[in-house]
Design an enzyme around this catalytic site. Structure first.
Site, short mmCIF file in Angstrom:
data_model
loop_
_atom_site.label_atom_id
_atom_site.label_comp_id
_atom_site.label_asym_id
_atom_site.label_seq_id
_atom_site.Cartn_x
_atom_site.Cartn_y
_atom_site.Cartn_z
N ARG A 313 0.35 11.46 -3.86
CA ARG A 313 0.84 12.57 -3.05
C ARG A 313 0.31 13.91 -3.53
O ARG A 313 -0.03 14.78 -2.72
CB ARG A 313 2.37 12.54 -3.02
N TYR A 457 -1.03 9.86 5.83
CA TYR A 457 -0.90 8.83 4.80
C TYR A 457 -0.23 9.35 3.53
O TYR A 457 -0.09 10.54 3.33
CB TYR A 457 -2.21 8.12 4.51
N GLU A 458 0.22 8.37 2.71
CA GLU A 458 1.08 8.64 1.55
C GLU A 458 2.37 9.34 1.95
O GLU A 458 2.92 10.15 1.21
CB GLU A 458 0.33 9.45 0.48
N GLY A 459 2.86 9.02 3.13
CA GLY A 459 4.10 9.61 3.62
C GLY A 459 3.81 10.76 4.56
O GLY A 459 3.25 11.79 4.15
N GLN A 464 7.93 13.56 3.85
CA GLN A 464 8.02 14.57 2.78
C GLN A 464 9.21 15.49 3.03
O GLN A 464 9.93 15.86 2.09
CB GLN A 464 6.73 15.39 2.71
#
Length: 615
Positions: A313, A457-459, A464
């Site tokens: 992140r 991506y990655e949340g 977030q």
């Protein structure tokens, strides 16, 4: 004001209406942050590495990283051909393998890895500097070593010494690469739905079965082996994320003597045809009785995987700044060269038939926005790196907890906001190029397409936002991060409120952080009365927090640069450009926070099922 944007280039008025993308690492900006803003050399002394990590070393690291980024990575950035899948093997574009080897052979994968495993043992903040340079120069290519570094960190944190010794040295050299295997077709972000199964074998290994999707660098021809870090479920485990365990699954099984199995242990069954980052392969992987090794403890996989996820992140937050940087450089260059009409305030180049478009206010604001995000984001991420240095080296438990709380609070803001702004910066700089920015092969449209994934991506941004407001702010379990952040912002606001140059901005920031603090009890009250209100407010609260954070870092930079100007240390206007950009941020960017404030406190009625389920 903004004289630095007007500085003519060598190509001004050559009649060129379109140009190829260019990129040059701005090492001076990194040095400015290291030496003047963040005080990194005293910091390295304080954490006990000052004898080795000094200006001479950092200058060498930056010069060498910039050389590789500019001359090796960037020339391979433009899409010419994508990755292809043939008989289960992914073939990368011509020359990509050689470019990758040149990059990793410099030792950049192991910059912050302990020397016991072949790394260079430097602080995380030093690794972040080099990583940003490579990310900006070639976003797709950088994804391969970035994931490898995440796999390294995860293994070092949770793996047995046997796993560390067998796998980490090869990952450090880049001979092997790493991946993160989380989601599946039915999952998305909800990993409680993971169906990949793990069964223990008599020899202590595990048999892994299932499919994973969206696996960046899951299969390719650039390394002799790929090490997958995989979430899977043991028999009888709890049907939630608490029931997941973490496994190392090599593409080719490694024998006791270090040789690799000829047959693949993990198969690539498809690759995705994506909107952007086409030179970074995204795979669907099949695990069919694949040999795996437990990392850490059974049913603690999510906790262990967060080491990889949080690493990623921050890396994606860095990508937001990187997209802004490459977009800024190319928009500025183009705007200096491209002539169109006359400036509204009168001819700036009367000897020419048109003025450069950089003199048009809207164009200037587009370019300034990208500059503000690139440089403000760089300052933001470098400070997070500094916090990691302290957390990873201190023996003071209270200080370690303080750093951990602050990093946890800042991570969703950095990832969510910098990627949203990076995409906006790319679009605004594409706008500067006009129609030429929309044409494939010119480069600007590729920056826009590449930037889009960073918000997902990655949340996603919503993930977030929910993490920030739900876990880090409204929950009593969020730690002291929000209070530390508020205190930091309030301190500089109060200290500079009487400054002749920056006092007005300091007062605006002070008012914003006071309102931010006062909004939290209001959000808690609304959430208690209506559970949907938290979700409805989340993204606006995230962006609200982000604009305050961005303004905070710009005020810090402006404080440093205004002192340099007053001392007569600004012959080329570098520091004036910092003060001018700070002015832009406070006049044109921070005011956005007010709208987010008003929206996040609005009733959640529009999000209710009845409001939109109309036939």
């Amino acid at each position: 004001m903004f004289r630095s944007l007007q500085r003519p280039s060598a190509l001004l008025f050559t009649g060129v209406s379109v140009r190829s993308l260019t990129y040059t690492t701005r090492t001076r900006d990194f040095r400015y942050l290291l030496e003047d803003v963040h005080g990194m050399y005293p910091h390295y002394e304080a954490i006990g590495v000052g004898d080795s990590v000094n200006k001479e070393l950092l200058d060498t690291v930056m010069e060498e990283a910039a050389k590789v980024a500019d001359k090796v990575s960037f020339p391979a950035y433009m899409e010419k051909e994508g990755c292809t899948l043939k008989d289960g093997n992914v073939i990368t574009p011509a020359g990509y393998k050689e470019t990758y080897r040149t990059v990793v052979e410099g030792g950049w994968n192991g910059l912050n890895v302990a020397t016991d495993y072949g790394g260079q043992g430097l602080p995380t903040s030093v690794y972040y500097i080099a990583k940003e340079m490579f990310t900006t120069a070639n976003y797709s290519l950088s994804s391969f070593p970035s994931l490898t570094c995440g796999a390294i960190e995860t293994l070092l944190h949770w793996g047995t010494e046997e796993l560390k010794q067998q796998y980490v040295p090869k990952l450090v050299t880049g001979e092997w690469s790493g991946t993160m295997c989380l989601t599946e077709a039915q999952c998305g972000t909800d990993l409680s739905q993971v169906k990949t199964r793990a069964e223990k074998n008599p020899d202590g290994t595990y048999k892994i079965n299932g499919n994973k999707i969206f696996i960046t660098a899951g299969e390719h021809d650039m390394t002799e082996n790929i090490i997958h870090i995989v979430l899977a479920r043991l028999p009888g485990s709890e049907a939630t994320t608490k029931g997941l365990s973490l496994f190392l699954v090599p593409r080719n099984v490694v024998g006791a003597d270090g040789t690799l199995s000829k047959e693949k242990n993990v198969k690539c069954i498809a690759i995705e045809d994506k909107m952007g980052i086409k030179l970074s392969v995204t795979c669907q992987l099949a695990f069919e009785d694949s040999v795996g090794y437990l990392i850490g403890k059974e049913s603690e996989g999510m906790k262990e995987m967060f080491t990889f996820m949080n690493n990623a992140r921050i890396g994606i937050a860095m990508q937001g700044a990187a997209h802004s940087e490459i977009a800024f450089q190319n928009a500025l260059q183009y705007a200096r060269e491209r002539g169109s009409m006359r400036a509204l305030s009168g001819a700036k180049c009367p000897e020419k038939p048109q003025d450069p478009i950089i003199y048009h206010p809207n164009v200037r604001h587009h370019v300034l926005f990208a500059k503000a995000v690139a440089e403000g984001g760089r300052a933001f991420v470098m400070e997070v790196g500094k916090m990691f240095d302290v957390m990873q080296t201190t023996q003071d438990k209270a200080l370690r907890k303080k750093m951990d709380d602050e990093i946890a609070f800042l991570t969703p803001i950095a990832k969510g906001c910098l990627t949203e702004w990076g995409l906006e910066a790319a679009i605004r700089c594409q706008q500067v190029w006009g129609g030429h920015g929309y044409i494939k092969g010119n480069g600007m449209e590729q920056i826009v397409r590449d930037a889009r994934i960073a918000t997902i991506y990655e949340g996603t941004t919503a993930i977030q936002a929910n993490d920030l407001i739900g876990r880090k702010v409204l929950s009593g379990k969020g730690g002291a991060g929000k209070d530390i952040f508020a205190a930091r912002v309030a301190e500089i606001s109060e200290r500079l409120s009487g400054d002749k140059v920056l006092g007005g901005y300091a007062k605006r920031l002070g008012a914003a952080i006071k309102e931010w603090q006062e909004s939290i009890p209001l959000l808690k009250k609304a959430s208690a009365a209506d559970a949907d209100s938290m979700g409805a407010a989340a993204e606006d609260f995230l962006m609200y927090s982000g604009y305050i954070a961005l303004s905070y870092y710009w005020l810090r930079m402006a404080e440093v640069s205004s002192k340099k100007i007053a001392a007569g240390e600004d012959a080329d206007g570098f520091h004036q450009a910092k003060v001018d950009t700070c002015s832009y941020v406070f006049e044109r960017v921070l005011p956005r926070a007010k709208t987010h404030y008003e929206v996040m406190l609005a009733p959640a009625s529009s999000a209710k099922h009845e409001a939109w389920d109309l036939n």
